[in-house]
Design an enzyme around this catalytic site. Structure first.
Site, PDB file in Angstrom:
ATOM      1  N   GLY A   9     -27.303  -3.058  23.044  1.00  0.00           N
ATOM      2  CA  GLY A   9     -28.025  -2.005  23.762  1.00  0.00           C
ATOM      3  C   GLY A   9     -27.820  -0.656  23.095  1.00  0.00           C
ATOM      4  O   GLY A   9     -27.743   0.379  23.739  1.00  0.00           O
ATOM      5  N   GLY A  12     -30.159   2.612  23.656  1.00  0.00           N
ATOM      6  CA  GLY A  12     -30.242   3.259  24.971  1.00  0.00           C
ATOM      7  C   GLY A  12     -29.660   4.661  24.941  1.00  0.00           C
ATOM      8  O   GLY A  12     -29.185   5.135  23.890  1.00  0.00           O
ATOM      9  N   GLN A  13     -29.656   5.336  26.108  1.00  0.00           N
ATOM     10  CA  GLN A  13     -29.194   6.729  26.164  1.00  0.00           C
ATOM     11  C   GLN A  13     -27.742   6.841  25.707  1.00  0.00           C
ATOM     12  O   GLN A  13     -27.420   7.653  24.835  1.00  0.00           O
ATOM     13  CB  GLN A  13     -29.312   7.265  27.603  1.00  0.00           C
ATOM     14  CG  GLN A  13     -28.919   8.741  27.714  1.00  0.00           C
ATOM     15  CD  GLN A  13     -28.610   9.198  29.129  1.00  0.00           C
ATOM     16  OE1 GLN A  13     -28.374   8.380  30.031  1.00  0.00           O
ATOM     17  NE2 GLN A  13     -28.595  10.496  29.330  1.00  0.00           N
ATOM     18  N   ASP A  35     -30.121  -4.167  19.471  1.00  0.00           N
ATOM     19  CA  ASP A  35     -30.926  -3.953  20.679  1.00  0.00           C
ATOM     20  C   ASP A  35     -32.047  -4.993  20.685  1.00  0.00           C
ATOM     21  O   ASP A  35     -32.254  -5.702  19.706  1.00  0.00           O
ATOM     22  CB  ASP A  35     -31.501  -2.520  20.707  1.00  0.00           C
ATOM     23  CG  ASP A  35     -31.703  -2.020  22.140  1.00  0.00           C
ATOM     24  OD1 ASP A  35     -31.052  -1.032  22.538  1.00  0.00           O
ATOM     25  OD2 ASP A  35     -32.488  -2.665  22.884  1.00  0.00           O
ATOM     26  N   ILE A  36     -32.749  -5.062  21.793  1.00  0.00           N
ATOM     27  CA  ILE A  36     -33.808  -6.074  21.941  1.00  0.00           C
ATOM     28  C   ILE A  36     -35.031  -5.717  21.094  1.00  0.00           C
ATOM     29  O   ILE A  36     -35.840  -6.565  20.765  1.00  0.00           O
ATOM     30  CB  ILE A  36     -34.206  -6.200  23.436  1.00  0.00           C
ATOM     31  CG1 ILE A  36     -35.130  -7.395  23.695  1.00  0.00           C
ATOM     32  CG2 ILE A  36     -34.870  -4.924  23.947  1.00  0.00           C
ATOM     33  CD1 ILE A  36     -34.409  -8.717  23.718  1.00  0.00           C
ATOM     34  N   ASP A  53     -30.899 -10.211  21.710  1.00  0.00           N
ATOM     35  CA  ASP A  53     -31.204 -10.312  23.145  1.00  0.00           C
ATOM     36  C   ASP A  53     -29.888 -10.483  23.897  1.00  0.00           C
ATOM     37  O   ASP A  53     -29.202 -11.501  23.727  1.00  0.00           O
ATOM     38  CB  ASP A  53     -32.129 -11.519  23.377  1.00  0.00           C
ATOM     39  CG  ASP A  53     -32.471 -11.693  24.863  1.00  0.00           C
ATOM     40  OD1 ASP A  53     -33.354 -12.510  25.163  1.00  0.00           O
ATOM     41  OD2 ASP A  53     -31.843 -10.999  25.718  1.00  0.00           O
ATOM     42  N   TYR A 143     -28.855  -2.648  41.127  1.00  0.00           N
ATOM     43  CA  TYR A 143     -28.021  -2.149  40.018  1.00  0.00           C
ATOM     44  C   TYR A 143     -26.574  -1.988  40.476  1.00  0.00           C
ATOM     45  O   TYR A 143     -25.645  -2.467  39.824  1.00  0.00           O
ATOM     46  CB  TYR A 143     -28.588  -0.810  39.560  1.00  0.00           C
ATOM     47  CG  TYR A 143     -27.782  -0.046  38.549  1.00  0.00           C
ATOM     48  CD1 TYR A 143     -27.195   1.170  38.878  1.00  0.00           C
ATOM     49  CD2 TYR A 143     -27.638  -0.505  37.240  1.00  0.00           C
ATOM     50  CE1 TYR A 143     -26.476   1.898  37.945  1.00  0.00           C
ATOM     51  CE2 TYR A 143     -26.930   0.229  36.306  1.00  0.00           C
ATOM     52  CZ  TYR A 143     -26.352   1.429  36.665  1.00  0.00           C
ATOM     53  OH  TYR A 143     -25.643   2.156  35.735  1.00  0.00           O
ATOM     54  N   LYS A 147     -23.120  -3.979  39.319  1.00  0.00           N
ATOM     55  CA  LYS A 147     -21.936  -3.275  38.812  1.00  0.00           C
ATOM     56  C   LYS A 147     -20.699  -3.612  39.646  1.00  0.00           C
ATOM     57  O   LYS A 147     -19.605  -3.794  39.119  1.00  0.00           O
ATOM     58  CB  LYS A 147     -22.179  -1.761  38.791  1.00  0.00           C
ATOM     59  CG  LYS A 147     -23.206  -1.311  37.756  1.00  0.00           C
ATOM     60  CD  LYS A 147     -22.822  -1.765  36.349  1.00  0.00           C
ATOM     61  CE  LYS A 147     -23.834  -1.329  35.292  1.00  0.00           C
ATOM     62  NZ  LYS A 147     -23.474  -1.835  33.945  1.00  0.00           N
ATOM     63  N   ILE A 173     -25.420  10.853  33.465  1.00  0.00           N
ATOM     64  CA  ILE A 173     -25.085  11.385  32.146  1.00  0.00           C
ATOM     65  C   ILE A 173     -26.260  12.165  31.574  1.00  0.00           C
ATOM     66  O   ILE A 173     -27.411  11.708  31.607  1.00  0.00           O
ATOM     67  CB  ILE A 173     -24.654  10.253  31.201  1.00  0.00           C
ATOM     68  CG1 ILE A 173     -23.351   9.634  31.738  1.00  0.00           C
ATOM     69  CG2 ILE A 173     -24.451  10.777  29.775  1.00  0.00           C
ATOM     70  CD1 ILE A 173     -22.859   8.464  30.966  1.00  0.00           C
TER      71      ILE A 173
HETATM   72  C1  VAH Z   1     -28.770   5.632  37.123  1.00  0.00           C
HETATM   73  N1  VAH Z   1     -28.008   6.916  35.194  1.00  0.00           N
HETATM   74  O1  VAH Z   1     -29.250   6.676  37.544  1.00  0.00           O
HETATM   75  C2  VAH Z   1     -27.709   5.746  36.019  1.00  0.00           C
HETATM   76  C3  VAH Z   1     -26.321   5.937  36.579  1.00  0.00           C
HETATM   77  C4  VAH Z   1     -24.893   7.030  38.298  1.00  0.00           C
HETATM   78  C5  VAH Z   1     -26.257   6.753  37.835  1.00  0.00           C
HETATM   79  O2  VAH Z   1     -25.664   4.727  36.744  1.00  0.00           O
HETATM   80  O3  VAH Z   1     -29.091   4.553  37.534  1.00  0.00           O
END
Ligand code: VAH
Length: 317
Positions: A9, A12-13, A35-36, A53, A143, A147, A173
């Site tokens: 990845g 990504g950012q 990355d993909i 992948d 999400y 986590k 971030i």
């Molecule tokens: C999001 N930038 O907004 C991520 C982050 C705390 C937020 O995990 O989903």
């Protein structure tokens, strides 16, 4: 002997800037970016790059064998807003990529793993200010669920199989080198771009939505420091709380207006407001500061100065 690192990845950012920093530390040829797809050509052309992948165990294993990888940074994930649109895809990518890397560590194919968690593990029942390291975690986003569960598996693989996996709960971030994708905190990046381009911004979060945030340089510093820390000093193998600054859309707009007095902000909350409202407003990261001497460098004012200066250059060129 220097580490041989694979970043999954990398486009990504966070992955973009992590690749740059790790190559400065370990040498370009010791850091394989993957990355993909090749959506970030600057990164693809800056050093070793492979299309990979994150959901394909055999592809990851073959890459680790071919490049003699000993350390993997797993940065691929679908974030909070995208995860609500595609829940099963988010579960598939976020969980199976983690199992693949943890199992490679369990089988000793690799020695060390970094895996990012997020303040998204917290939910509406979590204490909202100065959220402690150990507290109620009832996330209400896909999400956040991935986590939270991922943290449990990281701790399990460490305790049960001795896997050296390290993790931090990133706040929102902010960076200028690569755009975020699909996050709820993305407004805090978009606002700087729009300030330079248009002199105004319509925020998708309401004005007093305080969220934990961090400038990318601090996030990268924390990531490299936890990975360099003495394993004996790490008391947390789920994921460390990490904090730097907390601000609202109103406050970040005021920090921009201090540099650009004519900047205008308006507010039009969308579905991401409910996600933001489920998260804490500030984080207690005293355990990270104690265990591996973490400290942040950037505050809202210094971050705004850097963001506006660098983005002005980007848009000028
Ligand atoms: C999001 N930038 O907004 C991520 C982050 C705390 C937020 O995990 O989903």
């Amino acid at each position: 002997m220097s580490s041989k690192i694979l970043i999954i990845g990398a486009c990504g950012q966070i992955g973009t800037e992590l690749t740059i920093k790790l190559r400065e530390i370990h040498g370009v040829d010791n850091v394989i970016a993957s990355d993909i797809n090749t959506r970030n050509l600057d990164l693809v052309n800056a050093g070793p790059f492979v299309i990979l992948d994150a959901k394909n165990f055999n592809a990851i294993k073959d890459c680790c064998i071919n490049h003699k990888i000993d350390t993997v940074y797993l940065m691929a994930a679908l974030l909070s807003a995208t995860g609500e649109k595609y829940p099963m895809e988010a579960w598939d990518l976020n969980m199976n990529s983690l199992f693949h890397v943890l199992n490679l560590a369990k089988s000793k194919q690799i020695k060390k793993v970094f895996w990012p968690s997020s303040i998204a593990v917290f939910g509406p029942s979590t204490p909202r200010t100065q959220t402690p390291q150990h507290t109620i975690c009832e996330p209400t986003t896909v999400y956040g669920i991935t986590k939270q569960v991922g943290e449990r598996w990281c701790e399990y693989y460490h305790e049960k199989y001795g896997v050296d996996v390290r993790s931090i709960r990133y706040p929102g971030i902010i960076s200028h080198k690569a755009m975020p994708g699909g996050g709820t905190t993305d407004y805090a990046v978009e606002i700087y771009h729009e300030a330079i381009k248009e002199g105004k911004y319509e925020s998708f979060l309401s004005e007093n939505t305080h969220l934990p945030m961090m400038f990318m340089d601090d996030a990268i510093k924390a990531t490299t420091e936890i990975m360099a820390a003495n394993s004996e000093h790490l008391s947390i193998r789920s994921s460390y709380n990490l904090s730097a600054i907390s601000f609202s859309p109103k406050e970040i707009a005021e920090s921009i207006q201090a540099e650009m007095p004519n900047f205008k902000i308006t507010f039009k909350p969308d579905f991401r407001q409910a996600i933001a409202d489920s998260w804490p407003s500030s984080i207690d990261d005293s355990v990270a500061r104690k265990d591996w001497n973490w400290s942040h460098d950037f505050n809202l004012h210094t971050m705004t100065k850097v963001m506006l200066r660098e983005l002005a250059k980007t848009y000028k060129s």
